[in-house]
Design an enzyme around this catalytic site. Structure first.
Site, mmCIF file in Angstrom:
data_model
loop_
_atom_site.group_PDB
_atom_site.id
_atom_site.type_symbol
_atom_site.label_atom_id
_atom_site.label_comp_id
_atom_site.label_asym_id
_atom_site.label_seq_id
_atom_site.Cartn_x
_atom_site.Cartn_y
_atom_site.Cartn_z
ATOM 1 N N TRP A 102 0.468 -1.758 -0.512
ATOM 2 C CA TRP A 102 0.069 0.246 -0.016
ATOM 3 C C TRP A 102 0.695 1.013 0.104
ATOM 4 O O TRP A 102 0.674 2.183 -0.814
ATOM 5 C CB TRP A 102 -1.463 0.220 1.231
ATOM 6 C CG TRP A 102 -1.514 -1.509 1.208
ATOM 7 C CD1 TRP A 102 -1.966 -1.999 1.262
ATOM 8 C CD2 TRP A 102 -2.863 -1.308 0.467
ATOM 9 N NE1 TRP A 102 -3.091 -3.141 1.978
ATOM 10 C CE2 TRP A 102 -3.904 -2.641 0.519
ATOM 11 C CE3 TRP A 102 -3.263 -1.193 -0.971
ATOM 12 C CZ2 TRP A 102 -4.574 -3.076 -0.025
ATOM 13 C CZ3 TRP A 102 -4.181 -1.786 -1.740
ATOM 14 C CH2 TRP A 102 -4.835 -2.721 -1.371
ATOM 15 N N ASP A 172 -1.520 7.171 6.288
ATOM 16 C CA ASP A 172 -2.275 5.957 5.890
ATOM 17 C C ASP A 172 -2.755 5.081 6.791
ATOM 18 O O ASP A 172 -1.604 4.237 7.654
ATOM 19 C CB ASP A 172 -2.126 5.038 4.256
ATOM 20 C CG ASP A 172 -3.117 4.283 4.206
ATOM 21 O OD1 ASP A 172 -4.157 3.833 4.396
ATOM 22 O OD2 ASP A 172 -2.818 2.992 3.551
ATOM 23 N N LYS A 196 -11.957 -1.563 7.418
ATOM 24 C CA LYS A 196 -11.136 -2.352 8.385
ATOM 25 C C LYS A 196 -11.020 -2.397 9.629
ATOM 26 O O LYS A 196 -11.998 -3.581 9.945
ATOM 27 C CB LYS A 196 -9.314 -2.053 7.830
ATOM 28 C CG LYS A 196 -8.340 -2.125 6.513
ATOM 29 C CD LYS A 196 -9.141 -2.856 5.719
ATOM 30 C CE LYS A 196 -8.847 -3.074 4.292
ATOM 31 N NZ LYS A 196 -7.899 -2.577 3.642
HETATM 32 C C1 LIG Z 1 -7.245 -2.202 2.414
HETATM 33 C C2 LIG Z 1 -6.031 -0.939 2.282
HETATM 34 C C3 LIG Z 1 -6.056 0.189 1.486
HETATM 35 C C4 LIG Z 1 -7.005 0.439 -0.078
HETATM 36 O O1 LIG Z 1 -7.955 0.656 0.247
HETATM 37 P P1 LIG Z 1 -9.325 0.917 -0.385
HETATM 38 O O2 LIG Z 1 -10.145 1.440 0.548
HETATM 39 O O3 LIG Z 1 -9.924 -0.526 -1.251
HETATM 40 O O4 LIG Z 1 -8.297 1.500 -1.221
HETATM 41 C C5 LIG Z 1 -4.896 1.021 1.626
HETATM 42 N N1 LIG Z 1 -4.311 1.012 2.948
HETATM 43 C C6 LIG Z 1 -3.731 0.384 3.500
HETATM 44 C C7 LIG Z 1 -3.084 0.270 4.668
HETATM 45 C C8 LIG Z 1 -4.902 -0.674 3.300
HETATM 46 O O5 LIG Z 1 -4.793 -1.545 4.645
#
Ligand SMILES: *Cc1c(COP(=O)(O)O)cnc(C)c1O
Length: 359
Positions: A102, A172, A196
């Site tokens: 990511w 993030d 999540k």
């Molecule tokens: C799941 C995830 C993403 C991607 O998220 P989307 O909402 O599917 O775009 C980005 N960063 C992290 C750390 C993630 O766990």
């Protein structure tokens, strides 16, 4: 069977109390005669739901009006783009820490739109099995971008004192958002896809410290400019009304428990599984011990055949979602906030039994 043991990495498990409340109010929201899904986003009823979610978020993060809270569509992927577009001004450099898939995607997105970028630290040399603790910033850094929990590889940073303070910190937090207390004031911008830890897929929380808003680039496409959403209070267009409503309920659930309690519970939960791994020669953890994630526990078995058998047999006792990400293989148990402790006990016991039967 009422509920299965859900170790999915995302969308992940939600608190049972929240699901029940959603169910009770689904058809006729609090006697208003309609569902939240059918409300005008500008109605008084919905405005209250939205404001409440925002206010709870600020209380949980322990911040006041010095921060903006937005609920946007487009997932964390869109934030990779918006961060680069809005925050990297002409001549400035986006600094990225590359600690997994990511984080790398965020970095590549900035490059893709022609922004100046710099890798301030990376753990690619050891296939992302650890977290770098020092950062080499470029001149004219616009920000340092960090991913606090690497969902795919299973590393997590729980110590935000390691970050430099002379550059805006962008994080993030998609997969460990509100799973432990943070010092929010350290961060200039936080984003987290809801699916999540804080709700269903469909909305992404974006928390922006107001003092950086003046540095944002102007003249951007309307929907991709943070200013559009800030100026219109996340209501420039129709927001993801139902996901934000559920997020609001999960935030209340988090607030009632308290972040420190949630953290202690998460330590206990992940501990059940790490304990089995540490006391076994059959299971192998895939990352450095000091950087292990409390959210995504990654491990391997002696070979791929055994891994397939393990995942299959787990399914028979209602344990799902423990297959590793398709890009890395192996096993991964995601133990997000809402996963009951019982699920981790059951998985740990299954691991012990499976080892005995198969080694
Ligand atoms: C799941 C995830 C993403 C991607 O998220 P989307 O909402 O599917 O775009 C980005 N960063 C992290 C750390 C993630 O766990």
């Amino acid at each position: 069977m009422e509920r299965i043991y859900n170790f999915n990495a995302g969308p992940g498990v939600l608190p049972e109390d929240v699901l029940k409340e959603v169910q009770a109010d689904l058809f006729n929201y609090k006697g208003k005669g309609l569902s939240v899904m059918e409300m005008s986003h500008r109605s008084k009823e919905y405005q209250e739901i939205f404001e409440d979610a925002r206010a709870t978020m600020k209380r949980v993060l322990n911040v006041g009006d010095d921060y903006e809270v937005l609920f946007l569509g487009g997932g964390a992927h869109t934030q990779f783009l918006m961060v680069a577009m809005n925050l990297i001004q002409e001549g400035k450099v986006g600094n990225y820490v590359v600690t997994g898939s990511w984080a790398e995607k965020a970095y590549k997105e900035a490059k893709k739109i022609g922004k100046l970028t710099h890798i301030a630290a990376s753990s690619e040399d050891k296939n992302f099995t650890y977290l770098p603790k020092t950062f080499n910033l470029s001149d004219n850094a616009a920000f340092l971008h960090y991913c606090s929990n690497n969902t795919i590889f299973g590393t997590e940073c729980l110590d935000d004192s390691i970050f430099p303070t002379n550059v805006p910190l962008v994080c993030d937090m998609s997969s460990d958002f509100l799973s432990h207390p943070i010092d929010t004031k350290k961060y200039s911008l936080i984003y987290a896809g809801a699916q999540k830890n804080i709700g269903p897929a469909g909305t992404t929380a974006v928390i922006i410290r107001k003092d950086i808003i003046d540095t944002f680039n102007t003249g951007l496409p309307t929907m991709l400019s943070y200013k559009t959403h800030i100026d219109k209070d996340s209501m420039y267009n129709t927001p993801p009304t139902f996901p934000v409503y559920v997020v609001g309920l999960v935030l209340k659930w988090i607030e009632n428990k308290g972040l420190e309690n949630i953290k202690q519970n998460n330590i206990k939960k992940a501990g059940f599984i790490y304990n089995v791994i540490d006391n076994s020669e059959f299971y192998t953890g895939t990352v450095a011990k000091e950087d292990r994630s409390l959210m995504n526990v990654t491990f391997r078995l002696p070979n791929e055949d055994l891994e397939a058998k393990f995942i299959n047999e787990a399914k028979k006792i209602d344990i799902i979602g423990i297959k590793g990400h398709r890009s890395v293989g192996g096993c991964r148990a995601s133990v997000y906030n809402a996963l009951p402790i019982k699920a981790c006990e059951v998985l740990a016991q299954f691991m012990v039994d499976f080892e005995k039967a198969n080694k």
